[in-house]
Write a protein that holds these residues in place. Structure first.
Motif, mmCIF file in Angstrom:
data_model
loop_
_atom_site.group_PDB
_atom_site.id
_atom_site.type_symbol
_atom_site.label_atom_id
_atom_site.label_comp_id
_atom_site.label_asym_id
_atom_site.label_seq_id
_atom_site.Cartn_x
_atom_site.Cartn_y
_atom_site.Cartn_z
ATOM 1 N N ILE A 98 0.741 -1.222 0.104
ATOM 2 C CA ILE A 98 -0.017 -0.079 -0.068
ATOM 3 C C ILE A 98 0.980 1.171 0.142
ATOM 4 O O ILE A 98 1.465 1.298 1.004
ATOM 5 C CB ILE A 98 -0.870 -0.074 1.152
ATOM 6 C CG1 ILE A 98 -1.641 -1.437 1.499
ATOM 7 C CG2 ILE A 98 -1.928 1.158 1.228
ATOM 8 C CD1 ILE A 98 -2.289 -1.911 0.273
ATOM 9 N N THR A 102 -5.833 3.843 2.316
ATOM 10 C CA THR A 102 -5.993 2.543 3.033
ATOM 11 C C THR A 102 -6.791 1.576 2.336
ATOM 12 O O THR A 102 -7.787 2.236 1.767
ATOM 13 C CB THR A 102 -6.613 2.848 4.401
ATOM 14 O OG1 THR A 102 -6.088 3.855 5.321
ATOM 15 C CG2 THR A 102 -6.931 1.673 5.185
ATOM 16 N N LEU A 103 -6.212 0.490 2.440
ATOM 17 C CA LEU A 103 -7.020 -0.502 1.567
ATOM 18 C C LEU A 103 -7.610 -1.660 2.666
ATOM 19 O O LEU A 103 -6.815 -2.010 3.435
ATOM 20 C CB LEU A 103 -6.067 -1.244 0.379
ATOM 21 C CG LEU A 103 -6.836 -2.567 -0.387
ATOM 22 C CD1 LEU A 103 -7.682 -2.033 -1.205
ATOM 23 C CD2 LEU A 103 -5.819 -3.399 -0.963
ATOM 24 N N ALA A 137 -11.718 0.713 -0.599
ATOM 25 C CA ALA A 137 -10.609 1.952 -0.471
ATOM 26 C C ALA A 137 -11.423 3.076 0.523
ATOM 27 O O ALA A 137 -12.577 3.205 0.348
ATOM 28 C CB ALA A 137 -10.135 2.298 -1.642
ATOM 29 N N THR A 141 -6.584 5.713 -2.804
ATOM 30 C CA THR A 141 -5.587 4.582 -2.497
ATOM 31 C C THR A 141 -4.854 4.177 -3.404
ATOM 32 O O THR A 141 -5.186 3.999 -4.565
ATOM 33 C CB THR A 141 -6.449 3.451 -1.794
ATOM 34 O OG1 THR A 141 -7.103 3.896 -0.673
ATOM 35 C CG2 THR A 141 -5.272 2.390 -1.266
ATOM 36 N N LEU A 143 -2.077 1.453 -4.401
ATOM 37 C CA LEU A 143 -1.198 0.141 -4.296
ATOM 38 C C LEU A 143 -0.260 -0.367 -5.365
ATOM 39 O O LEU A 143 -0.618 -0.109 -6.468
ATOM 40 C CB LEU A 143 -2.165 -0.774 -3.741
ATOM 41 C CG LEU A 143 -3.188 -1.477 -4.839
ATOM 42 C CD1 LEU A 143 -2.965 -2.502 -5.388
ATOM 43 C CD2 LEU A 143 -4.462 -1.753 -3.991
#
Length: 167
Positions: A98, A102-103, A137, A141, A143
């Protein structure tokens, strides 16, 4: 000595060729050949829509390799706030880092936002082949995903597959 200096200048200029500046002030990358230096600062990551195997709204940037072919690849996904991916799995190991946002990641065959674990920036995850998972998410986000191609997304419920509907 002048000959050595000229060769060094030539080598450095050839090494810089994969990055070309466009007239609009942005950057445009040519395909980086295997075995050469791939370098992307955050502002140089070339985002585009897709991939088609994920719901509309995601952006993707392939940083190394080709996810559609055999071999190692690295790509980044940019997910808008609230973006959701239904339960699915991959035939090969999927490695996630990540980068920002925030996942929220959960496991199982049914999407349950309350059963996810929040993975903040800096988190690393390595999921084995066929591990069923889903995600959403919080905030925009980014990633980074690395794996061995060809990359496939197999949805638990085929009706969740965005390739079967119009984007």
């Amino acid at each position: 000595m002048k000959r050595v200096a000229a060769l060094v200048v030539l080598a450095l200029s050839l090494a810089a060729r994969p990055l070309a500046v466009t007239a609009g002030g942005g950057t445009e990358r040519e395909k980086t050949p295997p075995g050469t230096w791939a370098l992307y600062t955050p502002s140089e990551v070339p985002w585009r829509d897709g991939p088609e195997s994920l719901p509309a709204g995601a952006k993707v940037s392939v940083l190394e390799g080709d996810p559609s072919k055999d071999g190692f690849f690295t790509m980044r996904l940019l997910l808008p706030d609230g973006y959701r991916v239904a339960p699915h799995w991959h035939p090969k190991v999927e490695r996630l880092t990540i980068i920002s946002g925030t996942l929220n990641l959960g496991t199982g065959d049914r999407f349950d936002a309350a059963a996810t674990k929040a993975l903040p920036a800096g988190t690393y995850s390595s999921m084995p082949p066929k591990m069923t998972h889903f995600a959403w998410a919080t905030g925009e986000t980014v990633l980074q995903l690395s794996s061995i191609g060809p990359w496939q997304v197999i949805y638990v419920d085929p009706s969740d597959d965005p390739r079967k509907t119009h984007r």
